[in-house]
Structure formats: C-alpha cells, structure tokens
Design a protein around this motif. Structure first.
Motif, PDB file in Angstrom:
ATOM      1  N   TRP A  98       0.900  -1.309  -0.002  1.00  0.00           N
ATOM      2  CA  TRP A  98      -0.153  -0.037  -0.057  1.00  0.00           C
ATOM      3  C   TRP A  98       0.872   1.118  -0.080  1.00  0.00           C
ATOM      4  O   TRP A  98       1.675   1.135   0.768  1.00  0.00           O
ATOM      5  CB  TRP A  98      -0.764  -0.126   0.907  1.00  0.00           C
ATOM      6  CG  TRP A  98      -1.921  -1.151   1.230  1.00  0.00           C
ATOM      7  CD1 TRP A  98      -2.072  -2.370   1.712  1.00  0.00           C
ATOM      8  CD2 TRP A  98      -3.185  -1.018   0.139  1.00  0.00           C
ATOM      9  NE1 TRP A  98      -3.200  -2.853   1.345  1.00  0.00           N
ATOM     10  CE2 TRP A  98      -3.955  -2.063   0.485  1.00  0.00           C
ATOM     11  CE3 TRP A  98      -3.601  -0.145  -0.503  1.00  0.00           C
ATOM     12  CZ2 TRP A  98      -4.965  -2.525  -0.153  1.00  0.00           C
ATOM     13  CZ3 TRP A  98      -4.779  -0.276  -1.245  1.00  0.00           C
ATOM     14  CH2 TRP A  98      -5.663  -1.523  -0.958  1.00  0.00           C
ATOM     15  N   ARG A  99       0.658   2.062  -0.952  1.00  0.00           N
ATOM     16  CA  ARG A  99       1.566   3.384  -1.045  1.00  0.00           C
ATOM     17  C   ARG A  99       0.294   4.619  -0.875  1.00  0.00           C
ATOM     18  O   ARG A  99      -0.797   4.530  -1.435  1.00  0.00           O
ATOM     19  CB  ARG A  99       2.182   3.539  -2.360  1.00  0.00           C
ATOM     20  CG  ARG A  99       3.235   2.319  -2.477  1.00  0.00           C
ATOM     21  CD  ARG A  99       4.007   2.307  -1.754  1.00  0.00           C
ATOM     22  NE  ARG A  99       5.465   1.977  -2.221  1.00  0.00           N
ATOM     23  CZ  ARG A  99       6.421   2.112  -1.713  1.00  0.00           C
ATOM     24  NH1 ARG A  99       6.396   2.643  -0.254  1.00  0.00           N
ATOM     25  NH2 ARG A  99       7.807   2.122  -2.286  1.00  0.00           N
ATOM     26  N   ILE A 100       0.830   5.740  -0.330  1.00  0.00           N
ATOM     27  CA  ILE A 100       0.180   6.739  -0.225  1.00  0.00           C
ATOM     28  C   ILE A 100       0.155   7.624  -1.465  1.00  0.00           C
ATOM     29  O   ILE A 100       1.265   7.891  -1.983  1.00  0.00           O
ATOM     30  CB  ILE A 100       0.560   7.614   0.992  1.00  0.00           C
ATOM     31  CG1 ILE A 100       0.307   7.113   2.317  1.00  0.00           C
ATOM     32  CG2 ILE A 100      -0.129   8.944   1.177  1.00  0.00           C
ATOM     33  CD1 ILE A 100       0.882   5.802   2.727  1.00  0.00           C
ATOM     34  N   VAL A 101      -1.221   8.066  -2.006  1.00  0.00           N
ATOM     35  CA  VAL A 101      -1.361   8.692  -3.090  1.00  0.00           C
ATOM     36  C   VAL A 101      -2.146  10.014  -2.965  1.00  0.00           C
ATOM     37  O   VAL A 101      -1.980  10.667  -3.731  1.00  0.00           O
ATOM     38  CB  VAL A 101      -1.958   7.832  -4.302  1.00  0.00           C
ATOM     39  CG1 VAL A 101      -1.141   6.907  -4.608  1.00  0.00           C
ATOM     40  CG2 VAL A 101      -3.272   7.302  -3.907  1.00  0.00           C
ATOM     41  N   GLY A 102      -2.458  10.108  -1.556  1.00  0.00           N
ATOM     42  CA  GLY A 102      -2.968  11.601  -1.176  1.00  0.00           C
ATOM     43  C   GLY A 102      -3.294  11.854   0.245  1.00  0.00           C
ATOM     44  O   GLY A 102      -3.509  10.846   0.825  1.00  0.00           O
ATOM     45  N   VAL A 103      -3.329  12.932   0.662  1.00  0.00           N
ATOM     46  CA  VAL A 103      -3.517  13.463   2.013  1.00  0.00           C
ATOM     47  C   VAL A 103      -4.144  14.468   1.964  1.00  0.00           C
ATOM     48  O   VAL A 103      -3.774  15.487   1.216  1.00  0.00           O
ATOM     49  CB  VAL A 103      -2.131  13.125   2.761  1.00  0.00           C
ATOM     50  CG1 VAL A 103      -1.304  14.226   2.404  1.00  0.00           C
ATOM     51  CG2 VAL A 103      -2.641  13.378   4.294  1.00  0.00           C
ATOM     52  N   THR A 104      -5.184  14.779   2.794  1.00  0.00           N
ATOM     53  CA  THR A 104      -5.780  16.016   3.180  1.00  0.00           C
ATOM     54  C   THR A 104      -5.608  16.335   4.714  1.00  0.00           C
ATOM     55  O   THR A 104      -6.212  15.291   5.432  1.00  0.00           O
ATOM     56  CB  THR A 104      -7.117  16.444   2.568  1.00  0.00           C
ATOM     57  OG1 THR A 104      -8.095  15.420   3.067  1.00  0.00           O
ATOM     58  CG2 THR A 104      -7.151  16.490   0.944  1.00  0.00           C
ATOM     59  N   ILE A 105      -5.657  17.517   5.221  1.00  0.00           N
ATOM     60  CA  ILE A 105      -5.963  17.775   6.667  1.00  0.00           C
ATOM     61  C   ILE A 105      -6.803  18.850   6.514  1.00  0.00           C
ATOM     62  O   ILE A 105      -6.654  20.016   6.091  1.00  0.00           O
ATOM     63  CB  ILE A 105      -4.537  18.018   7.283  1.00  0.00           C
ATOM     64  CG1 ILE A 105      -3.567  16.968   7.344  1.00  0.00           C
ATOM     65  CG2 ILE A 105      -4.791  18.497   8.820  1.00  0.00           C
ATOM     66  CD1 ILE A 105      -2.101  17.311   7.705  1.00  0.00           C
ATOM     67  N   GLY A 106      -8.067  18.757   7.111  1.00  0.00           N
ATOM     68  CA  GLY A 106      -9.011  19.808   7.265  1.00  0.00           C
ATOM     69  C   GLY A 106     -10.201  19.455   7.800  1.00  0.00           C
ATOM     70  O   GLY A 106     -10.788  18.373   8.113  1.00  0.00           O
TER      71      GLY A 106
END
Length: 106
Positions: A98-106
C-alpha cells in the motif's frame, strides 16, 4: 493493513520526517510532487498544527477504480494548535504494497 499503513505514515508527518514519508508515497503522487515540493507543502500545512494529541479512526472506504482501486482512511485528529480536524489518507496498491497517493488535513 491499510489502516496501519496510514497510521504509520501519519506518524512520520507528526515527527516532521518528510523525506521518509515521501519514500512511502506511490508513483502517482511522486509524478505530481518532488521531495522539495512535498517538504515545503508539509511544513506549510502540518507544522503550524503543532504536536498530535490524539488520532481516532473514523472510517475506511474502498473506491473501486482501475486498475486496483483506492482505499480512503479517515481519522479525527486533535493537534495542540487545532482541536478538531479530519485527516484523510488515500492509498493505492502498488507492487504488492500500500502506497500513499493523497492526503488532506482539514
């Protein structure tokens, strides 16, 4: 496994370990972001929030899309500088991991 991967990756962000977190991102992410861009964006978005106080899983969702789909994991997170926020991590299966392809903080 998906949730653990997301948690471990967010812990790298908590520690300001931008280079290590970048190495765990997927090809799609790295095509759009260099390490320098990622470091700058992370310092701008994450550092002002302060220390992570608590992080609780609030959901996981599979988004079916070619070729293997995405997993979206959401956490309710409390930081020293912001009491209530949602972190959303999107992961994609790549070369058996599993690889990270997106992140949001809000």
């Amino acid at each position: 496994q998906v949730v653990d991967t997301a948690r471990q990756w967010l812990a790298l962000l908590d520690a300001g370990r931008w280079d290590e977190s970048y190495r765990l991102t997927g090809t799609a992410f790295q095509k759009l972001n260099t390490l320098e861009v990622w470091t700058s964006a992370s310092e701008h978005a994450r550092v002002p929030l302060g220390a992570m106080v608590s992080r609780t899983l609030i959901g996981q969702e599979n988004l079916p899309a070619p070729p293997f789909g995405y997993e979206v994991v959401k956490f309710r997170t409390r930081f020293a500088g912001k009491a209530d926020t949602v972190e959303t991590v999107t992961l994609e299966r790549e070369n058996g991991s599993w690889r990270i392809v997106g992140v949001t903080i809000g």
